[in-house]
Design an enzyme around this catalytic site. Sequence first.
Site, PDB file in Angstrom:
ATOM      1  CB  ILE A  97      16.495 -38.425  10.953  1.00  0.00           C
ATOM      2  CG1 ILE A  97      17.975 -38.149  10.792  1.00  0.00           C
ATOM      3  CG2 ILE A  97      15.991 -37.839  12.273  1.00  0.00           C
ATOM      4  CD1 ILE A  97      18.370 -36.665  10.871  1.00  0.00           C
ATOM      5  CE1 TYR A  98      12.804 -43.059   8.304  1.00  0.00           C
ATOM      6  CE2 TYR A  98      12.712 -45.311   9.064  1.00  0.00           C
ATOM      7  CZ  TYR A  98      12.721 -44.407   8.035  1.00  0.00           C
ATOM      8  OH  TYR A  98      12.654 -44.844   6.741  1.00  0.00           O
ATOM      9  N   GLY A 109      14.770 -34.909  16.599  1.00  0.00           N
ATOM     10  CA  GLY A 109      15.366 -34.983  15.267  1.00  0.00           C
ATOM     11  C   GLY A 109      16.644 -34.162  15.185  1.00  0.00           C
ATOM     12  CG  ASN A 136       8.614 -35.191   4.905  1.00  0.00           C
ATOM     13  OD1 ASN A 136       8.160 -34.307   5.638  1.00  0.00           O
ATOM     14  ND2 ASN A 136       9.154 -36.297   5.394  1.00  0.00           N
ATOM     15  CE1 TYR A 143      17.614 -34.075   7.567  1.00  0.00           C
ATOM     16  CE2 TYR A 143      15.691 -34.344   6.183  1.00  0.00           C
ATOM     17  CZ  TYR A 143      16.543 -34.825   7.150  1.00  0.00           C
ATOM     18  OH  TYR A 143      16.329 -36.052   7.704  1.00  0.00           O
ATOM     19  CE  LYS A 145      16.000 -26.079  12.402  1.00  0.00           C
ATOM     20  NZ  LYS A 145      15.786 -26.403  13.751  1.00  0.00           N
TER      21      LYS A 145
END
Length: 173
Positions: A97-98, A109, A136, A143, A145
């Site tokens: 996911i960029y 995102g 990160n 993620y 969440k």
Amino acid sequence: MEDIRISQASPEEVSVLQQIGKQTFFEAFAHCNTESDMKQYLDNNFSKEKVLTELNNPESFFYIVWDGPGPIGYLKLNTGQAQTDLKEADSLEIERIYVLGVYHGKKVGQLLYEKALEVAQLQHKSSIWLGVWENNKKAIRFYEKNGFVPFSTHVFRLGEDDQTDLLMRKVLE
């Protein structure tokens, strides 16, 4: 932000994926890696040949997110043998996911994650999994969440540097 839309990428959009991939990866990780490691990773992983091969794999799916006419990020999903680690028939991997840095915090995102969830549900997958760099923290919180929990780790090689990714999974109902 009213013109945000997501479309499945076609082979003709390989240069868009290359450009967004290089730019977003550089924005996110250049500050904590050497210039030579970044150059090697970007050159190897975002070459036209490599991206086109991934794009043409029937078990991988790319979705580009657009703000009006401009690409602002993308999503890469893998199933079956295209998955980087697990290769589970009943799971879907979110490999990337960029999102461009200027769009962070604007729910782009989240939109891409929701697209991944939609694809997993349409394909009747029982879980979604991914790898995220252990340092990160912002991505890990995102993620978590969304219901992902860590279950293992793997080595992610960036240039000449071996780094550790957390593997995280969300079980689908």
